[in-house]
Design an enzyme around this catalytic site. Structure first.
Site, PDB file in Angstrom:
ATOM      1  N   ARG A 311       0.829  -1.205   0.000  1.00 23.73           N
ATOM      2  CA  ARG A 311       0.000   0.000   0.000  1.00 23.73           C
ATOM      3  C   ARG A 311       0.864   1.256   0.000  1.00 23.73           C
ATOM      4  O   ARG A 311       0.504   2.261  -0.624  1.00 23.73           O
ATOM      5  CB  ARG A 311      -0.972   0.009   1.187  1.00 23.73           C
ATOM      6  N   GLU A 718      -9.617   5.900   7.460  1.00 20.09           N
ATOM      7  CA  GLU A 718      -8.193   6.150   7.286  1.00 20.09           C
ATOM      8  C   GLU A 718      -7.838   7.408   6.498  1.00 20.09           C
ATOM      9  O   GLU A 718      -6.871   8.103   6.850  1.00 20.09           O
ATOM     10  CB  GLU A 718      -7.543   4.940   6.601  1.00 20.09           C
TER      11      GLU A 718
END
Length: 780
Positions: A311, A718
């Site tokens: 990621r 997030e």
């Protein structure tokens, strides 16, 4: 009614503030429950030469001691690779590693017994940093590479080029509730685990593996968590397994609840990262090529480090189109705790690297950083709106959130006012910065993008709601209640949301990756739609009508939209459904469509969509102490059509403050022997209310539904974390102002930018200004 879109308080808000909300270790203890306490290693790397537990049994109240010999199944809790020894037998891998666990009638007895255990070691040389791991070629997995275009060739032909490094520290999760697990055995070899876990199914699987039994012999229930932030996605598993081992060995209920210092010593953190880069760019600041190497500190075992690194590699572009890019990634194997998931899951670390680069380009060219950011945004369609891994950014909202927040914050006007302030104040300076966020939503691993639900209607019209997501204070249960209430057309007061449990909804995914509402919301809606279709048929018969598909469920009534005066209460239709032997229970299921990833080519569509945001932050920095005051924050964030604006606002505020903590004050310090020195609130500083500015304005992007997501909403857990990059960049702006108007081509700033680090940055800027030293890395 409390339906979708309403600003509704958290379903447990009263319980939270009154202390009545029940967490794992708040339950009434069953008779005979025992407690566990660890014996910790004083070395970061050592060979175990002797373990003698005899003296522990001399302590009144000590029941037994758990060693590797007591593991009936596998002595391993690794979740991707089986490399995470639960109880060590030969080697210690990090300072504070638990060697054995003492089981006592009380926690005090177990603690006293642990102090009597004798463990002897032969110290070995540890690897204590990413740089040491690079030098020793100590890595967990092979090199990962993502490419677009020809970075090396484009760098050679670039008008300008720079090279450098960006290093950032990790972060402790510091959830209010430490790791906790209770395990209650029955008389038939089965175990009920109550755990503070974000991933009940994985905890179930790991406990069964360690006990050497079938998964169906273990039930895992999560009542709620007092915070998680990723720290309870995989790292709750060892403590549940240890409690289960104690329950099996003693035949009694067993509990593990880590003390704060044990939690900080034993559990993994956000991965520290080192980024090395070479960037090519044009005179207008547009990036033409980037070669970047990302190194993460994985710690002693793998845990979730591979997807965290992935990621980071996927988000090293943030919101910027880079035509030629090569991203390399490695996971350093060090003698530290096994680092793990943390809000953003690697994305923030990747973004910090590119934001550092963009700021340096701007200062090298003596351009405003926000202009350089704007000139590099993804834009248009096709290639210039497609990521380096081949996913086109449909419905790109970067420009929209950016323009709105600049307007809301009066950005240009305040830049001029701050410049005037800085001219008049030689010993304190203000800085203003704006930064964007583009964050992909979905689990990296495609198979985790699924969810289940179970909805039960009773004959009095009351309803039980079960789903696979876990509640950790983020408001997931509240949103699921709103989704169910809207879908069934009933009041939210009819519902009782049940604790997440693997015997109600099996094979669940972790509540992580900001996907809790997306996945579980669709599953809940699916179950409710099934029940609606059944009840509509019953209602049609009761009203002697023959078009159940035309029935409306609204405000606790069921009626045909062409005959609205003919209506029945939801409760009476539920009773009649039972009388007609129609099932009042339904499961729901959802899987995210149209996502895929080719690991061989590092191309695909790993994300269902992107969330966007932008933040403007203003700080004032004291030139004598390096301390800063956050004066004002303005945010525009894209949450689609919010399921609950009040909950979403809270998530944005909390994420921003937590991100600010990571970048400005939360400093993990290890000494040369590998001992963590910041394992208590006295030495590890997290943000408090005093760090939150009086002006903290959050605007949710309006008229922004996201097609294909539950009721048009978007993930919010997030993405706002990375908005705090604006605080770090504002501090950098203030530091640069200490050059008193002279251009500074490079303002290196540590992460976290603690007062000490900021003061050193100011001193470097002052020295550069006084000596008129030019940055030698610029070439053309």
């Amino acid at each position: 009614m409390g339906s979708v879109g309403e600003r509704r308080s958290h379903e447990s808000a009263v319980g939270h503030v009154s202390g009545k909300a029940t967490y794992t270790d708040d339950q009434r203890p069953p008779i005979g429950m025992v407690s566990l306490y660890p014996v910790l290693s004083p070395h970061a790397h050592a060979r175990i030469t002797k373990i003698d537990v005899a003296a522990a049994y001399e302590v009144a109240g000590v029941v037994t001691v758990l060693t590797a010999e007591d593991v009936p199944g596998e002595n391993d809790t690794g979740v991707i690779v089986r490399d995470e020894i639960l109880l060590p037998t030969e080697e210690i891998h990090y300072w504070g590693q638990a060697v054995v666990w003492v089981v006592g009638e009380t926690e005090d007895a177990a603690r006293e017994g642990a102090a009597r255990v004798i463990v002897e070691y032969e110290p070995l040389v540890p690897i204590l940093s990413i740089r040491e791991a690079i030098a020793a070629d100590s890595f967990h997995v092979p090199l990962q590479v993502f490419r677009r275009g020809e970075a090396a060739t484009a760098l050679e032909s670039a008008d300008y080029s720079l090279s450098g490094e960006v290093e950032m520290n990790g972060q402790d999760h510091f959830y209010l509730e430490t790791q906790a697990s209770w395990v209650i055995p029955d008389t038939e070899g089965n175990y009920h685990v109550y755990a503070s876990t974000q991933h009940p199914t994985e905890t179930q699987v790991v406990v069964a593996r360690v006990l050497g039994i079938a998964t169906n012999q273990v039930i895992v229930t999560c009542l709620r968590m007092g915070g998680g932030f990723g720290g309870k996605e995989s790292q709750a598993n060892p403590y549940a397994a240890l409690a289960a081992m104690a329950a099996r060995k003693t035949g009694r209920p067993a509990r593990v609840r880590l003390q704060r210092h044990h939690d900080m010593i034993l559990t993994g953190k956000r991965h520290g990262f080192l980024g090395r880069y070479q960037v090519g760019f044009a005179a207008d600041g547009k990036i033409t090529a980037l070669a970047v190497e990302l190194y993460s500190d994985g710690g002693w075992s793998m845990d979730l480090s591979p997807p965290v690194l992935m990621r980071a590699m996927l988000h090293v572009d943030n919101a910027y189109y880079i035509p030629h890019i090569e991203v390399k990634g490695r996971i350093a194997k060090t003698n530290r705790v096994s680092n793990t998931a943390f809000r953003g899951f690697g994305g923030p670390q990747g973004m910090i690297v590119i934001e550092d680069i963009v700021d340096r380009i701007a200062r090298t060219l003596n351009l405003p950083p926000h202009r350089v950011r704007e000139r590099n945004f993804y834009h248009g369609s096709g290639e210039t709106n497609t990521t380096h891994y081949g996913q086109e950014i449909f419905d790109n909202r970067i420009d929209r959130v950016w323009t709105e927040v600049k307007t809301n914050a009066r950005f240009e006007e305040r830049r001029q006012a701050i410049a005037e302030f800085n001219r008049e104040h030689p010993y304190c300076k203000r800085g203003l910065a704006i930064t964007p966020v583009k964050f992909g939503i979905s689990f990296n691993k495609t198979q985790y993008n699924q969810a289940g639900a179970l909805v039960l209607i009773y004959t009095d019209g009351s309803i039980q709601l079960n789903h696979g997501g876990t509640e950790m204070g983020q408001g997931l249960h509240t949103k699921m209640l709103q989704v169910a209430a809207k879908t069934l057309g009933v009041s939210i007061e009819r519902f009782r949301v049940m604790p997440t449990s693997t015997d109600k909804v099996p094979n669940t995914s972790a509540t992580a990756a900001s996907s809790g509402s997306d996945l579980n919301g669709q599953a809940v809606k699916d179950a409710c739609e099934t029940l609606k279709s059944r009840l509509a048929i019953v209602a049609a018969r009761m009203l002697n009508l023959d078009s159940p598909e035309a029935f409306v469920f609204e405000d606790d009534w069921i009626y045909c939209k062409t005959y609205p005066s003919y209506r029945l209460s939801f409760s009476e239709v539920a009773q009649q459904a039972y009388n007609e032997r129609v099932s009042l229970a339904a499961t729901g299921f959802y899987r995210t469509p149209n996502i895929y990833w080719d690991s061989k080519t590092a191309k695909g569509r790993p994300f269902y969509y992107f969330a966007f945001g932008a933040a403007v932050s203003e700080v004032e920095v004291d030139g004598f102490t390096g301390t800063f005051k956050l004066r004002q924050v303005d945010i525009v964030h894209d949450v689609g059509e919010s399921l609950n604006p009040l909950v979403d606002q809270g998530q944005i505020e909390g994420a921003f403050v937590q991100g600010m903590g990571w970048l400005t004050m939360e400093e993990l310090v290890w000494d040369p022997q590998g001992q963590l020195r910041t394992y208590a609130p006295s030495t590890y500083k997290i943000p408090t209310i005093s760090e939150v500015p009086e002006h903290f304005q959050i605007h949710l992007l309006e008229r922004a539904p996201q097609e294909g997501v539950i009721y048009g909403s978007k993930a919010v857990g997030e993405p706002p974390f990375m908005l705090a990059m604006s605080v770090r960049e504002a501090i950098r702006e203030a530091v640069a102002a200490f050059a008193h108007g002279q251009p500074v081509p490079y303002v290196p700033l540590a992460a976290p930018a603690t007062p000490e680090a900021t003061l050193w940055a100011i001193e470097r800027v002052r020295a550069a200004a006084s000596e008129s030293v030019e940055q030698p890395l610029l070439t053309s």
